[in-house]
Design a protein around this motif. Structure first.
Motif, mmCIF file in Angstrom:
data_model
loop_
_atom_site.group_PDB
_atom_site.id
_atom_site.type_symbol
_atom_site.label_atom_id
_atom_site.label_comp_id
_atom_site.label_asym_id
_atom_site.label_seq_id
_atom_site.Cartn_x
_atom_site.Cartn_y
_atom_site.Cartn_z
ATOM 1 N N PHE A 137 -12.097 19.819 2.586
ATOM 2 C CA PHE A 137 -12.367 18.390 2.419
ATOM 3 C C PHE A 137 -11.256 17.734 1.602
ATOM 4 C CE2 PHE A 137 -14.166 14.970 -0.202
ATOM 5 C CZ PHE A 137 -14.632 14.109 0.779
ATOM 6 N N THR A 138 -10.854 18.379 0.517
ATOM 7 C CA THR A 138 -9.795 17.839 -0.343
ATOM 8 C C THR A 138 -8.502 17.664 0.441
ATOM 9 O OG1 THR A 138 -10.792 18.923 -2.270
ATOM 10 C CG2 THR A 138 -8.501 18.218 -2.467
ATOM 11 N N ALA A 139 -8.156 18.675 1.224
ATOM 12 C CA ALA A 139 -6.926 18.603 2.022
ATOM 13 C C ALA A 139 -7.025 17.518 3.088
ATOM 14 C CB ALA A 139 -6.649 19.964 2.664
ATOM 15 N N VAL A 166 -18.993 19.382 -2.257
ATOM 16 C CA VAL A 166 -17.971 18.506 -2.829
ATOM 17 C C VAL A 166 -18.170 18.365 -4.334
ATOM 18 C CG1 VAL A 166 -17.166 16.108 -2.918
ATOM 19 C CG2 VAL A 166 -17.512 17.228 -0.708
ATOM 20 N N MET A 167 -19.437 18.162 -4.756
ATOM 21 C CA MET A 167 -19.717 17.904 -6.163
ATOM 22 C C MET A 167 -19.553 19.149 -7.032
ATOM 23 S SD MET A 167 -20.206 14.732 -6.518
ATOM 24 C CE MET A 167 -20.807 14.782 -8.202
ATOM 25 N N ALA A 168 -19.427 20.306 -6.414
ATOM 26 C CA ALA A 168 -19.241 21.543 -7.171
ATOM 27 C C ALA A 168 -17.771 21.836 -7.425
ATOM 28 C CB ALA A 168 -19.886 22.714 -6.437
ATOM 29 N N ASP A 169 -16.881 20.955 -6.965
ATOM 30 C CA ASP A 169 -15.444 21.204 -7.068
ATOM 31 C C ASP A 169 -14.760 19.938 -7.587
ATOM 32 O OD1 ASP A 169 -13.111 23.138 -5.821
ATOM 33 O OD2 ASP A 169 -12.583 21.023 -5.667
ATOM 34 N N SER A 170 -14.037 20.047 -8.681
ATOM 35 C CA SER A 170 -13.433 18.867 -9.308
ATOM 36 C C SER A 170 -12.402 18.196 -8.405
ATOM 37 C CB SER A 170 -12.811 19.241 -10.653
ATOM 38 O OG SER A 170 -11.829 20.259 -10.488
ATOM 39 N N ASP A 171 -11.592 18.991 -7.693
ATOM 40 C CA ASP A 171 -10.601 18.405 -6.795
ATOM 41 C C ASP A 171 -11.277 17.648 -5.659
ATOM 42 O OD1 ASP A 171 -8.493 19.397 -8.274
ATOM 43 O OD2 ASP A 171 -8.295 21.226 -7.070
ATOM 44 N N ALA A 172 -12.346 18.230 -5.094
ATOM 45 C CA ALA A 172 -13.060 17.575 -4.007
ATOM 46 C C ALA A 172 -13.736 16.294 -4.480
ATOM 47 C CB ALA A 172 -14.094 18.533 -3.407
ATOM 48 N N MET A 173 -14.246 16.301 -5.708
ATOM 49 C CA MET A 173 -14.854 15.085 -6.259
ATOM 50 C C MET A 173 -13.823 13.962 -6.350
ATOM 51 S SD MET A 173 -17.652 15.991 -9.181
ATOM 52 C CE MET A 173 -16.625 17.101 -10.147
ATOM 53 N N ARG A 174 -12.623 14.294 -6.836
ATOM 54 C CA ARG A 174 -11.580 13.271 -6.935
ATOM 55 C C ARG A 174 -11.181 12.770 -5.549
ATOM 56 N NH1 ARG A 174 -9.957 16.542 -11.322
ATOM 57 N NH2 ARG A 174 -8.697 17.876 -9.979
ATOM 58 N N ALA A 176 -13.143 12.658 -2.878
ATOM 59 C CA ALA A 176 -14.242 11.824 -2.386
ATOM 60 C C ALA A 176 -14.210 10.438 -3.012
ATOM 61 C CB ALA A 176 -15.575 12.501 -2.665
ATOM 62 N N ALA A 177 -13.781 10.352 -4.270
ATOM 63 C CA ALA A 177 -13.715 9.060 -4.954
ATOM 64 C C ALA A 177 -12.658 8.153 -4.347
ATOM 65 C CB ALA A 177 -13.453 9.271 -6.441
ATOM 66 N N GLY A 201 -17.730 8.063 -9.611
ATOM 67 C CA GLY A 201 -17.098 7.010 -8.827
ATOM 68 C C GLY A 201 -17.251 7.098 -7.331
ATOM 69 N N LEU A 202 -18.144 7.953 -6.835
ATOM 70 C CA LEU A 202 -18.347 8.036 -5.387
ATOM 71 C C LEU A 202 -19.240 6.897 -4.929
ATOM 72 C CD1 LEU A 202 -17.241 10.878 -5.996
ATOM 73 C CD2 LEU A 202 -18.814 11.778 -4.286
#
Length: 424
Positions: A137-139, A166-174, A176-177, A201-202
């Motif tokens: 997702f992050t990529a 997504v919410m379990a991973d800091s990079d994925a959270m950023r 998603a924001a 911020g999502l």
């Protein structure tokens, strides 16, 4: 009926582009018939392959099969007008036309709608490849940002299980924001998950709808501007308006392609209201509080235990809220037969850490774990809604779109509890 040529009747060639096929469908060139599962082929049916069967309906633009959560999947006939109304309403509700991240299977209406919205917006969705993970997702979002012109809104559409990852991973959270909005639907949504998403911020938009309404048509409890909703005397949600399907169709596969036959409305939930507006009576129990729709669960999912009616969805919402602090990530409520109570409540729980994960690692007795859960829920649930057994699992039974598979959950509970049923 004229014989159909294989070339005109189906799109089986590798790399067939769903967006281009939908473009032709919106122009009346053919009907796009999506496969029942991800491994199937998208097929095309020309207008002459449609049998109105006594109705005044025209050939649909799209046929999508229901998820099958309440029985055999049914073919839903969606007109070009209904599909367009749905996509444009989403644009009005969000920040206008935009570019989408496609992380849902396109054989379901939610994924197909991402493609359709992109088509009407003049953009191409960025499609996720392979299993959805926080890293993928992050990529994907990074590529979406790199390949999209500045000022174009970025959107996503997820199911709750994906958002949990997504919410379990800091990079994925950023990542998603960075999206202007994320549509979220398909299963019970934890209030704590929504609060956590908002805190970083999502911009989450909760959706409600089904194949019969071109997907989500109620956002954050409010219907689209071209949709009306009401609750019947039996507590069922009824939706009326431009996004409602023409009805169900029978799809017959022949050597030269699919043949579509319209099915009558009688007994299906479909109807025609004032001014000829199509309506659909759902199987969902709901209520409207201060103008906001709240779904209480499916009428056919109701569990009767000790003479009391229990909504699994309502119990799931409470258990999620109470148990998240102890490490619960997802909860699915089902039941098993009981000679005294008729049915007993069983909760399937996926731990993601904390005290619950530690307990699950010790392979606890399901009845003892239920007692542990009841101490924490306290008076949040009446006695008859409290689980008699709790089964921790690494993965909950889900259908391909991320909806809970309640049939599989019930079977799994019975298999896992076995002789233990007698002492619940």
């Amino acid at each position: 009926m004229p014989e159909l040529s294989p070339d005109s009747a189906r799109a089986r060639q590798p790399g067939a582009d769903l967006a281009e096929l939908l473009r032709g469908a919106l122009q009346g060139e053919h009907t796009v018939v999506l496969p029942r599962d991800r491994s199937g082929d998208v097929r095309l049916a020309p207008p002459q392959a449609y049998e109105a069967a006594g109705t005044d309906r025209e050939a649909p633009a799209l046929v999508v099969f229901t998820s099958g959560s309440t029985g055999r999947p049914k073919g839903v006939a969606l007109s070009a007008a209904a599909l367009t109304a749905s996509a444009r309403a989403t644009e009005r509700h969000l920040s206008g036309p935009g570019r989408w991240h496609l992380a849902l299977p396109t054989n379901h209406i939610a994924g197909a709608q991402v493609v359709l919205r992109s088509l009407l917006a003049g953009t191409a969705p960025l499609q996720s490849v392979g299993r959805f993970t926080a890293a993928s997702f992050t990529a994907d979002v990074a590529r979406l940002q790199e390949t999209t012109d500045s000022g174009v809104p970025l959107y996503g559409s997820l199911v709750p299980t994906q958002l949990v990852r997504v919410m379990a991973d800091s990079d994925a959270m950023r990542a998603a924001a960075a999206l202007d909005a994320i549509l979220l639907g398909g299963a019970a949504i934890s209030p704590a998950l929504l609060r956590s998403a908002a805190a970083v911020g999502l911009r989450i938009v909760r959706t409600y709808g089904m194949s019969e309404t071109c997907g989500g048509c109620v956002y954050d409890g409010h219907p689209f501007d071209e949709v009306e909703l009401d609750i019947t005397a039996d507590g069922l949600v009824r939706l009326t308006g431009a996004v409602v399907a023409d009805g169900y169709v029978e799809v017959t596969d022949t050597g030269s392609g699919p043949v579509l036959r319209a099915l009558p409305d009688a007994g299906t939930g479909f109807g025609t209201g004032p001014a000829g507006r199509r309506s659909f009576l759902t199987s969902d129990l709901g209520r409207i509080s201060e103008g906001v729709l709240e779904i209480l669960g499916r009428a056919d999912d109701v569990i009767i235990t000790g003479g009391e009616n229990v909504s699994p969805l309502a119990v799931e919402a409470v258990l999620l809220r109470v148990l998240e602090a102890s490490g619960a990530a997802e909860v699915l409520v089902t039941s098993v037969p009981d000679p005294e109570w008729g049915e007993r409540i069983v909760a399937l729980v996926r731990p993601a850490g904390g005290e619950l994960a530690a307990l699950a690692a010790a392979e606890p007795d399901p009845v003892e774990l239920a007692r542990w859960v009841r101490v924490r829920t306290g008076t949040a649930l009446p006695r008859y809604e409290q689980p008699a057994a709790v089964l921790p699992l690494t993965e909950l039974p889900m259908r391909s779109i991320g909806k809970p598979d309640r049939t599989a959950a019930r079977r799994l509970a019975a298999d896992r509890l076995g002789a233990g049923l007698r002492r619940l």
